[in-house]
Design an enzyme around this catalytic site. Structure first.
Site, PDB file in Angstrom:
ATOM      1  N   LYS A  78       0.875  -1.180   0.000  1.00  0.00           N
ATOM      2  CA  LYS A  78       0.000   0.000   0.000  1.00  0.00           C
ATOM      3  C   LYS A  78       0.906   1.223   0.000  1.00  0.00           C
ATOM      4  O   LYS A  78       1.939   1.222   0.712  1.00  0.00           O
ATOM      5  CB  LYS A  78      -0.858  -0.073   1.264  1.00  0.00           C
ATOM      6  CG  LYS A  78      -1.975   0.935   1.375  1.00  0.00           C
ATOM      7  CD  LYS A  78      -2.811   0.612   2.621  1.00  0.00           C
ATOM      8  CE  LYS A  78      -3.990   1.542   2.792  1.00  0.00           C
ATOM      9  NZ  LYS A  78      -4.869   1.138   3.913  1.00  0.00           N
ATOM     10  N   SER A 154      -9.505   0.871   2.943  1.00  0.00           N
ATOM     11  CA  SER A 154      -8.701   1.718   2.088  1.00  0.00           C
ATOM     12  C   SER A 154      -7.594   0.961   1.348  1.00  0.00           C
ATOM     13  O   SER A 154      -6.963   1.533   0.462  1.00  0.00           O
ATOM     14  CB  SER A 154      -8.066   2.838   2.913  1.00  0.00           C
ATOM     15  OG  SER A 154      -7.207   2.309   3.904  1.00  0.00           O
ATOM     16  N   SER A 178      -9.599  -1.577   6.990  1.00  0.00           N
ATOM     17  CA  SER A 178      -9.009  -1.392   5.664  1.00  0.00           C
ATOM     18  C   SER A 178      -8.266  -2.593   5.111  1.00  0.00           C
ATOM     19  O   SER A 178      -7.883  -2.589   3.933  1.00  0.00           O
ATOM     20  CB  SER A 178      -8.074  -0.177   5.681  1.00  0.00           C
ATOM     21  OG  SER A 178      -8.831   1.002   5.785  1.00  0.00           O
TER      22      SER A 178
END
Lengths: 466, 74
Positions: A78, A154, A178
């Site tokens: 990420k 996310s 997330s």
């Protein structure tokens, strides 16, 4: 959809010389180049680094030296993790002009030392504030299982990249859901470890009181392999638990016989649609879990997590809200601004409630080892949707997708998500929740669901795939 | 004394009683935030939403010896 060899098999193939690490990297880079334009999961591809790491692995093998445990495994991160030479974005245009990171994050260093090969950084909701990975500045990440739907967030880029087979594993963060939400929507396995278990050094924080890091992969075994490498104290992160490594791989095959498992009812059934309830019921039947128990005051816990999130994130970004509001993600800018304005007494009371809720919930683990709940209220929502219907109630989509994950991360419990498949052939994840530090039990149960044939994460081919 | 539960709900105004535009203007001034009318209107919407959520735990009685959950380690 295709079933790929898991990373243990891939590492074994590299070890035996059946396939070289360089061949694995080239295959991953070719897939990304040909098909990620449909998914939009990567914000940076680190081809040069991946090739260098692969060549180093192949050189070790040629010399006949022992290979590290994740030799030949491809992974992404990420884009809130520091990667030496890349600017760390955290999904935000605000950070785009920052200088590149000088060093890798602690977890990236650990994966590299274990022989894993980094193929790139992936997309996310700006600042990690969202559940859909609809990012105004870096684009929407599409769900490989159905590109009309969101990937969840996310960590949407992570789950999408793994589901599409662009990489074997992805490193992610989970503040309010997330890791678990995109795992549910994209049909991947995810592990959100106990709060403070894994070092956060070298990652851009969102809500320090609630931020966790962890992996997404295509099987529970892969999660265990990677998690065991990621564990360990880190003096560079003052919040990281100074606990010894507790390997999970050796007990993975023990099954769930003897474990006391229950389903969470009440709030977790109220905010779950028929697909979500059915997924949990199937998992419960496979694991021999007949009891339904209630986690009291869950609604207040979710509210307190929401307030802590708004307050800490708002305070973090206050200076930029003042100086550069035009550079913010419009979908979350005013929520951050309001967060910076909250009375301090609300934040303190939310943290006090967190303590109470943790102690109250701990009582459930006197009678049960594992608790099951849906990871999301429903299957993946469509791109651009602003409302969703759960049991006849209309809710705003973006803040409501995390209704079932937020109360669990609020008190830092470890959770594995196992993806089940609905009658409509789309995935929906089940949360497998344990007492603190019992990631081993979460992973054992997730693996048992795979062995029972009801949880799986095959690779989905997407347009342009090679 | 410490076993007496308390909440802070009794000192809070309800949403109807609260002057959110005035609150947001004052906080924006304190923080030196320049909000155009459309941003200010959306911040008020967000404040109302967060206030509604906060009430769910602010009115929950907690014993006085329940400490906040800390992460700081010296």
């Amino acid at each position: 959809m295709t079933t790929a060899p898991d990373i243990a098999a891939s590492a074994s193939a590299v070890r035996s010389g059946d396939v070289s690490a360089r061949e694995r990297v080239e295959a991953a880079l070719a897939r990304i180049a040909s098909a990620d334009s449909t998914i939009n999961s990567f914000t940076a591809v680190t081809a040069q680094r991946a090739r260098a790491e692969a060549d180093a692995i192949d050189a070790i093998r040629r010399r006949g030296e022992p290979l590290p445990p994740l030799a030949g495994i491809t992974y992404s991160v990420k884009n809130l993790f520091d990667v030496a030479g890349l600017t760390t974005l955290a999904g935000a245009r605000l950070n785009a002009a920052n200088p590149p990171a000088l060093h890798d994050a602690t977890l990236v260093r650990r994966l590299r030392a274990a022989g894993a090969m980094l193929v790139g950084a992936v997309n996310m909701d700006a600042y990690a504030y969202g559940f859909t990975t609809e990012n105004t500045h870096y684009g929407t990440t599409r769900n490989p299982r159905d590109i009309a739907r969101v990937a969840g967030g996310s960590s949407g880029g992570s789950a999408a990249a793994v589901a599409a087979g662009f990489c074997d594993v992805s490193l992610c963060s989970d503040t309010n859901g997330s890791i678990r939400v995109p795992s549910s929507f994209c049909g991947t396995f995810g592990l959100k470890p106990t709060f403070s278990r894994l070092s956060r050094h070298g990652s851009i924080p969102f809500v320090p009181s609630l931020d966790h890091l962890g992996p997404i992969a295509r099987s529970a075994r892969e999660l265990a392999l990677v998690y065991d490498v990621l564990q360990g104290p880190d003096q560079a992160d003052p919040a990281c638990a100074q606990r010894a490594i507790q390997p999970t791989l050796p007990t993975l095959e023990q099954g769930t016989k003897g474990l006391r498992i229950a389903m969470l009812g009440g709030y977790f059934a109220q905010w779950a649609d028929a697909d979500a309830c059915a997924a949990v019921a199937r998992a419960a039947a496979a694991l021999g879990a007949g009891d339904v128990v209630e986690m009291h005051e869950t609604d207040r816990a979710r509210a307190a997590a929401f307030v802590i999130t708004a307050a800490e994130a708002g305070a973090r970004y206050l200076d930029d809200l003042r100086m550069r509001p035009e550079d913010f993600e419009p979908l979350s800018r005013e929520r951050l601004t309001a967060g910076a304005m909250l009375p301090a007494a609300w934040l303190v009371q939310a943290q006090r409630f967190r303590r109470w809720f943790a102690e109250e919930t701990a009582k459930l683990f006197q009678d049960y080892d594992l608790l099951l709940a849906p990871a999301t209220p429903c299957i993946a929502t469509t791109v651009g949707s602003t409302t969703m219907q759960i049991n006849g109630i209309t809710l705003p989509t973006r803040p409501s997708i995390g209704l079932l994950t937020q109360p669990i991360s609020f008190i830092g419990l470890p959770v594995a998500v196992a993806p089940l498949w609905t009658p409509g052939s789309l995935p929906l994840g089940v949360q497998i929740i344990a007492a603190p530090w019992r990631e081993d039990l979460c992973l054992r149960a997730a693996h048992a669901l795979e062995q029972a044939g009801i949880a799986s994460s095959p690779i989905t081919k997407v347009n342009g795939d090679v | 004394l410490f076993s007496v539960p308390y909440s802070i709900r009794n000192s809070e105004l309800t949403d109807d009683e609260m002057d959110w535009p005035g609150y947001v203007k004052a906080m924006a001034a304190l923080h030196r935030l320049s909000l155009d009318p459309s941003r200010e209107a959306e911040v008020i919407v967000q404040m109302r939403h967060i206030h509604t959520l906060a009430q769910r735990f602010l009115d929950f009685p907690l014993a006085a010896d329940v400490d906040p959950a800390p992460t700081f380690r010296p």
